[in-house]
Scaffold this motif. Structure first.
Motif, PDB file in Angstrom:
ATOM      1  N   HIS A  25     -55.991  18.627  68.780  1.00 23.82           N
ATOM      2  CA  HIS A  25     -55.619  19.253  70.051  1.00 23.82           C
ATOM      3  C   HIS A  25     -56.523  18.787  71.167  1.00 23.82           C
ATOM      4  CE1 HIS A  25     -52.536  21.809  68.509  1.00 23.82           C
ATOM      5  NE2 HIS A  25     -53.317  22.213  67.530  1.00 23.82           N
TER       6      HIS A  25
ATOM      7  N   LYS B 278     -49.488  32.523  56.650  1.00 18.52           N
ATOM      8  CA  LYS B 278     -48.483  31.483  56.782  1.00 18.52           C
ATOM      9  C   LYS B 278     -48.283  31.048  58.223  1.00 18.52           C
ATOM     10  CE  LYS B 278     -46.040  33.045  52.760  1.00 18.52           C
ATOM     11  NZ  LYS B 278     -44.892  33.824  52.314  1.00 18.52           N
TER      12      LYS B 278
ATOM     13  N   ASN C  41     -49.159  24.457  68.722  1.00 20.59           N
ATOM     14  CA  ASN C  41     -49.405  25.204  67.490  1.00 20.59           C
ATOM     15  C   ASN C  41     -48.071  25.575  66.866  1.00 20.59           C
ATOM     16  OD1 ASN C  41     -51.942  26.684  69.367  1.00 20.59           O
ATOM     17  ND2 ASN C  41     -52.318  25.414  67.588  1.00 20.59           N
ATOM     18  N   GLY C  42     -47.982  25.342  65.579  1.00 18.81           N
ATOM     19  CA  GLY C  42     -46.754  25.697  64.888  1.00 18.81           C
ATOM     20  C   GLY C  42     -45.653  24.654  65.049  1.00 18.81           C
TER      21      GLY C  42
ATOM     22  N   GLY D 125     -45.503  21.914  63.536  1.00 19.55           N
ATOM     23  CA  GLY D 125     -45.200  21.400  62.208  1.00 19.55           C
ATOM     24  C   GLY D 125     -46.058  20.210  61.797  1.00 19.55           C
ATOM     25  N   LYS D 126     -47.139  19.987  62.498  1.00 19.47           N
ATOM     26  CA  LYS D 126     -47.983  18.818  62.209  1.00 19.47           C
ATOM     27  C   LYS D 126     -48.594  18.905  60.813  1.00 19.47           C
ATOM     28  CE  LYS D 126     -50.625  19.926  65.656  1.00 19.47           C
ATOM     29  NZ  LYS D 126     -50.008  21.141  66.173  1.00 19.47           N
ATOM     30  N   SER D 127     -49.243  20.028  60.546  1.00 19.32           N
ATOM     31  CA  SER D 127     -49.880  20.167  59.234  1.00 19.32           C
ATOM     32  C   SER D 127     -48.832  20.118  58.128  1.00 19.32           C
ATOM     33  CB  SER D 127     -50.661  21.475  59.153  1.00 19.32           C
ATOM     34  OG  SER D 127     -51.662  21.506  60.135  1.00 19.32           O
ATOM     35  N   THR D 128     -47.705  20.750  58.376  1.00 18.49           N
ATOM     36  CA  THR D 128     -46.645  20.757  57.367  1.00 18.49           C
ATOM     37  C   THR D 128     -46.185  19.338  57.065  1.00 18.49           C
ATOM     38  OG1 THR D 128     -45.948  22.904  58.211  1.00 18.49           O
ATOM     39  CG2 THR D 128     -44.399  21.736  56.787  1.00 18.49           C
TER      40      THR D 128
END
Ligand SMILES: Nc1ncnc2c1ncn2[C@@H]1O[C@H](COP(=O)(O)OP(=O)(O)OP(=O)(O)O)[C@@H](O)[C@H]1O
Ligand SMILES: [Mg+2]
Lengths: 512, 413
Positions: A202, A408, A40-41, A43-46
């Motif tokens: 995931h 965010k 999580n976090g 940066g995949k979605s980003t």
């Protein structure tokens, strides 16, 4: 040389105070299913938002080559024009509009007059629906469909745009096993039609089953790209890339020695809020101190409805039933009363029901405990900040500080904020509705550990999950729910996926 | 502009110079964008004050005129306090103008027609305001009708009732003591030569309180590892505010002294700021505006909170009604016309979001003052009513556009 449809080279992206991507590279072959994994976090979605133009060219660093050409998309329309379509982690359908209207939203089928040609719209929608295997009328409002079907509508919408590269950000997070399997079959079928897909998930066993290559991202950097045809590459191998070490087990061990009954529910019956039908029908169950019970059921079985109605009647119309805490009947007619009685319910839909996304971490965590943190009606800011700091450390929430805006954070960190909020209310019974939805393996383990230490302190936990393995791995006992009725219970030691499935699909007959 | 970025414990040795420079620049940028977001409105206020001071050749900053602005726009500011709370919770109140008229009318009938003492009129007006607020609150909170509809109906309803109460005619004048509410001054309490010492003292105390409060906030921020301006910058900011406030105080002191209305307004602003920022109720208002379902599932009694938000709006409308009737020395059937729009504009110019969950009482005050200074300045310049309206409309539009632009730039969605 492999034929790469997409190459992203040293992509960097910075948000105020956060470096989300610091040099990610990704190469996707034409016609493959390419998975992206990471905590999580990570940066995949980003990364996918950079690719699809959600973050326009100029707001990030690095190069994107699509079909050999450098791209600089200034918006999502540009990327769609080029044949890249993204289906976001949070579905973006309009509930009141019909399936057909949603599919052609922004891309309306017009007749010669320039007005919308409804025959054409509905006919083409029907064709698209057939190609994704969804048997619904194109005129059905999307709001009436379950999440699984909505996901298919999203894909149909992508197909209507002549997609060449389809990006799916955690498409199966909210789906049960059947729907997930169907969706993955569909992705395979699309691959056969020559459509390349990027899939973020995931659920690593799904990745193992479907992906041709897997790129692992950690802390905004590419770690490696794994060839999934290599026999040495399996789930453990992916995890090692994601967390940088081997994970000993998926589920931490726990000595279970249940004590006396903490919460007992008798004959709980609840009506649908607007329709005249029972959603929960005579459910009875109990949970003991130091015990974790699971509730298994298919989509629509009434698991969430049961728990929410118990939690201060926050769902539906109460018909009958009794709740006992430590053998004493309690009457909790409001959420405040339920919290007072030390029951906590962490929702399955954190964005819609769990968080104030425009507010900061500290204020979200304290939201259900303001009474405790206040004297004379005024909130003690120092205690609040301290509680939030403590939660951030103990839950390992990744954010610049407690004043960071929750909207965010990445999905997993948002989930940890939700859990922190409920732990702060100091509950005796903690009801967790899909607690690990959209959460990475490492964080899942952390959450299971948290559940364990919570019950070790003599508290009780109820877990709802669509992941049967998770229930088997974490619970002492599992209840099965089917169309609003409890159709049986099994000690985890005797339960198996098959036996639970049988109970979960049992209809309208009561077991003694 | 220099910036210190405290990290964890206070005195930690600075890392290598290169690292400082690197983080320094990005932090300056962040601090700047963030500050622009939160203080854009105050900068705009200063700019507009300066603009009209220039355009009117300083007349708009003259002692008499400053006092005048305070008296003339106090009721809009009072309304804006209630309105911003309503807006934070995600509602709107279109009826406040009519409620100002009705409460003023009730007071006038009680005092002028029935010859009761001034305070009986005040109490009657307040009671009327509370009852109206409860009426709105009931429909919005317990029946679930959108506030837009409920208060639109209220706007017509209470305007009509005003006509009934006043029998379609104006009532005036009030006895002198009632007039004191809006045009009374505290002057000469502590003496002074040509200026009122008391006024200066009160403002000096306020400035010290402000500085102290800012200092505490700064310390809290540091303990949260948040970015704060460097100490000299911080002092400079406080000095600028202090000087501006004391100049303002001086202008009042050499005019007529401390207006009673200003004291009342200051108390209201302070009380409501504290309520909104620090009390459980205030928190719940923000929570409801941010995500009403999440709030409900966190144990917030959404209906109760919504109900009291409207009761409070009714109460503040009554206060505004009293001040307005006192200032206009009577009650007219058309009183308070369009006040709702000024109050709503003040809240939005002051940074409140249409979608709820965002906004501040002081922001709304700054927004209200921007409108006040503009209208007053244009009146001084003798600009036509029609042009004034056009300018006000454009400013509202631009202010909100500016706000949205800043939010985008700061990287939030
Ligand atoms: N709009 C934004 N403003 C500030 N920070 C952001 C924003 N969007 C993402 N971030 C930060 O960027 C980092 C990467 O986030 P991202 O959503 O890409 O993670 P992810 O890998 O998709 O995680 P998850 O598996 O939880 O969905 C996180 O630290 C997140 O807090
Ligand atoms: Mg994500």
């Amino acid at each position: 040389m492999a034929d790469h449809i997409l190459e992203m080279q040293s992509i960097t992206k910075t948000f105020p105070g956060v470096k989300a991507l610091s040099g990610v590279s990704l190469a996707v072959e034409r016609g493959e299913v390419h998975a992206i994994c990471g905590e999580n976090g990570a940066g995949k979605s980003t990364l996918m938002k950079v690719l699809s133009g959600v973050y326009p060219a100029g707001s990030y660093g690095g190069d994107i080559l699509f079909k050999g050409q450098t791209c600089s998309f200034s918006g999502i329309r540009d990327s769609e024009h080029a044949g890249i379509v993204i289906i976001h982690q949070e579905l973006a359908l309009v509930p009141h509009l019909s399936i057909a209207e949603n599919i052609f939203l922004g891309n309306e089928r017009r007749g010669a007059s320039g007005l919308i040609d409804w025959h054409k719209t509905n006919a083409e929608a029907a064709e698209l629906l057939a190609s994704v295997g969804l048997r619904e009328e194109p005129t059905t409002p999307v709001g009436q469909l379950g999440v699984g079907k909505q996901q298919l509508v999203e894909i149909a919408k992508a197909l209507s745009k002549e997609v060449q590269l389809l990006i799916l950000d955690e498409p199966t997070a909210a789906l049960n096993d059947n729907d997930s399997a169907h969706l993955l079959d569909l992705v395979r079928a699309l691959r056969d039609r020559g459509i390349t897909s990027i899939i973020i998930s995931h659920k690593l066993n799904e990745i193992e089953a479907i992906a041709d290559h897997t790129t692992v991202i950690r802390d905004g950097k590419t770690v490696e790209t794994l060839d999934m045809t290599d026999p040495d590459v399996n789930v453990d191998r992916i995890i090692r890339g994601m967390v940088g070490r081997d994970l000993e087990a998926f589920y931490p061990d726990r000595d279970s020695n249940p004590g006396e009954v903490v919460l007992r529910v008798e004959d709980w019956t609840v009506k649908h809020p607007t329709q005249d039908r029972l959603v929960v029908d005579g459910a009875s169950f109990e949970v003991r101190a130091g015990e974790v019970i699971g509730v298994a059921g298919l989509m629509g079985a009434g698991r969430t409805e049961l728990m929410m109605s118990l939690f201060g009647r926050s769902y539906g119309k109460f018909v009958s039933g009794k709740i006992f805490m430590h053998g004493k009947e309690i009457h909790t007619r409001s959420v405040a009363a339920a919290i007072e009685a030390r029951i906590a319910y962490a929702t399955e839909d954190r964005k819609a029901f769990g968080l104030n996304l425009i507010d900061d971490i500290a204020r979200n965590i304290s939201a259900a405990s303001l009474g405790k943190l206040a004297s004379w009606g005024f909130v003690n800011h120092h205690e609040e900040a301290r509680a939030a700091e403590f939660a951030m450390k103990s839950m390992n929430i990744k954010a610049p500080n407690v004043k960071s805006i929750v909207g965010k954070l990445s999905g997993g960190n948002q989930q940890k904020v939700v859990l922190s909020k409920w732990l702060l209310t100091d509950p005796e019974v903690l009801i967790l509705d899909e607690p690990t939805r959209g959460i990475d393996v490492g964080a899942k383990y952390e959450i299971y550990t948290l559940i364990n230490s919570f019950v070790d302190a003599g508290k009780a936990v109820v877990v709802i999950s669509s992941d049967l393995l998770e229930l088997l791995g974490t619970c002492d006992r599992i209840y099965a729910l089917s169309t609003g009725r409890i159709t049986g219970q099994l000690p985890a030691a005797e339960a198996s996926e098959e036996r639970l499935m049988t109970l979960m699909t049992k209809e309208k007959e009561l077991t003694a | 502009m220099t910036v210190t970025a405290p990290r964890g414990s206070q005195k930690k040795d600075t890392p290598s110079a290169a690292a400082v420079v690197h983080t320094g620049t990005s932090e300056i940028r962040e601090l700047f964008t963030r500050n622009l977001r939160t203080s854009g409105i105050y900068i705009a206020l200063v700019a507009i004050v300066a603009l009209f001071a220039g355009l009117t050749g300083g007349a708009s900053l003259g002692p008499g005129n400053i006092t005048n602005i305070v008296l003339q726009y106090s009721y809009i500011l009072i309304l804006a306090i209630g309105m911003v709370i309503v807006i934070i919770a995600g509602h709107i109140d279109l009826s406040v103008g009519s409620v100002v008229a009705l409460t003023g009318a009730v007071s006038a009938v009680v005092v002028i027609q029935y010859g009761q003492p001034w305070w009986v009129g005040v109490l009657a007006a307040l009671a009327t305001g509370l009852a109206i607020g409860a009426w709105h609150g009931y429909w919005v909170a317990y029946v679930g009708i959108p506030a837009f509809i409920v208060t639109l109906a209220g706007m017509l309803l209470f305007r009509g009732l005003t006509l009934v109460v006043l029998n379609n005619v104006s009532l005036s004048p009030f006895p002198a003591d009632y007039g004191q509410i809006a045009s009374g001054f505290l002057n000469g309490l502590l003496g002074g030569q040509g200026y009122d010492l008391f006024t200066l003292l009160i403002f000096a105390i306020a400035v010290i309180g402000y500085a102290f409060n800012q200092y505490r906030t700064r310390k809290t921020l540091i303990s949260y590892n948040q970015l704060v301006p460097s100490f000299p910058l911080f002092i400079a900011k406080i000095l600028v505010v202090a000087i501006a406030v004391m100049v303002f105080a001086w202008q009042l002191a050499i005019a007529r002294g401390m207006p009673l209305v200003l004291i009342m307004l200051a108390i209201l602003i302070m009380v409501y700021s504290v309520i909104m920022q620090r009390s459980v109720f205030g928190r719940q208002v923000y929570a409801i505006g941010g995500n009403v379902v999440a709030a409900a599932l966190s144990g917030v009694k959404v209906r109760t909170v919504n109900f009291w938000i409207f009761v409070n709006m009714g109460l503040l409308s009554a206060v505004a009604g009293i001040v307005f009737s006192s200032r206009s020395n009577g009650a007219q059937p058309g009183a308070g016309n369009m006040f709702e729009l000024d109050a709503i504009a003040a809240a939005f110019i002051g940074g409140a979001a249409v979608t709820g969950g965002v906004g501040k009482v002081v922001g709304a005050m700054a927004g209200g003052l921007i409108m006040a200074v503009m209208s007053n300045g244009m009146q001084l310049m003798g600009i036509d009513q029609s042009v004034q309206s056009v300018v006000k409309g454009l400013v509202l539009m631009l202010a909100v556009a500016f706000d949205i632009y800043n939010k985008r730039r700061a990287g939030s969605r």
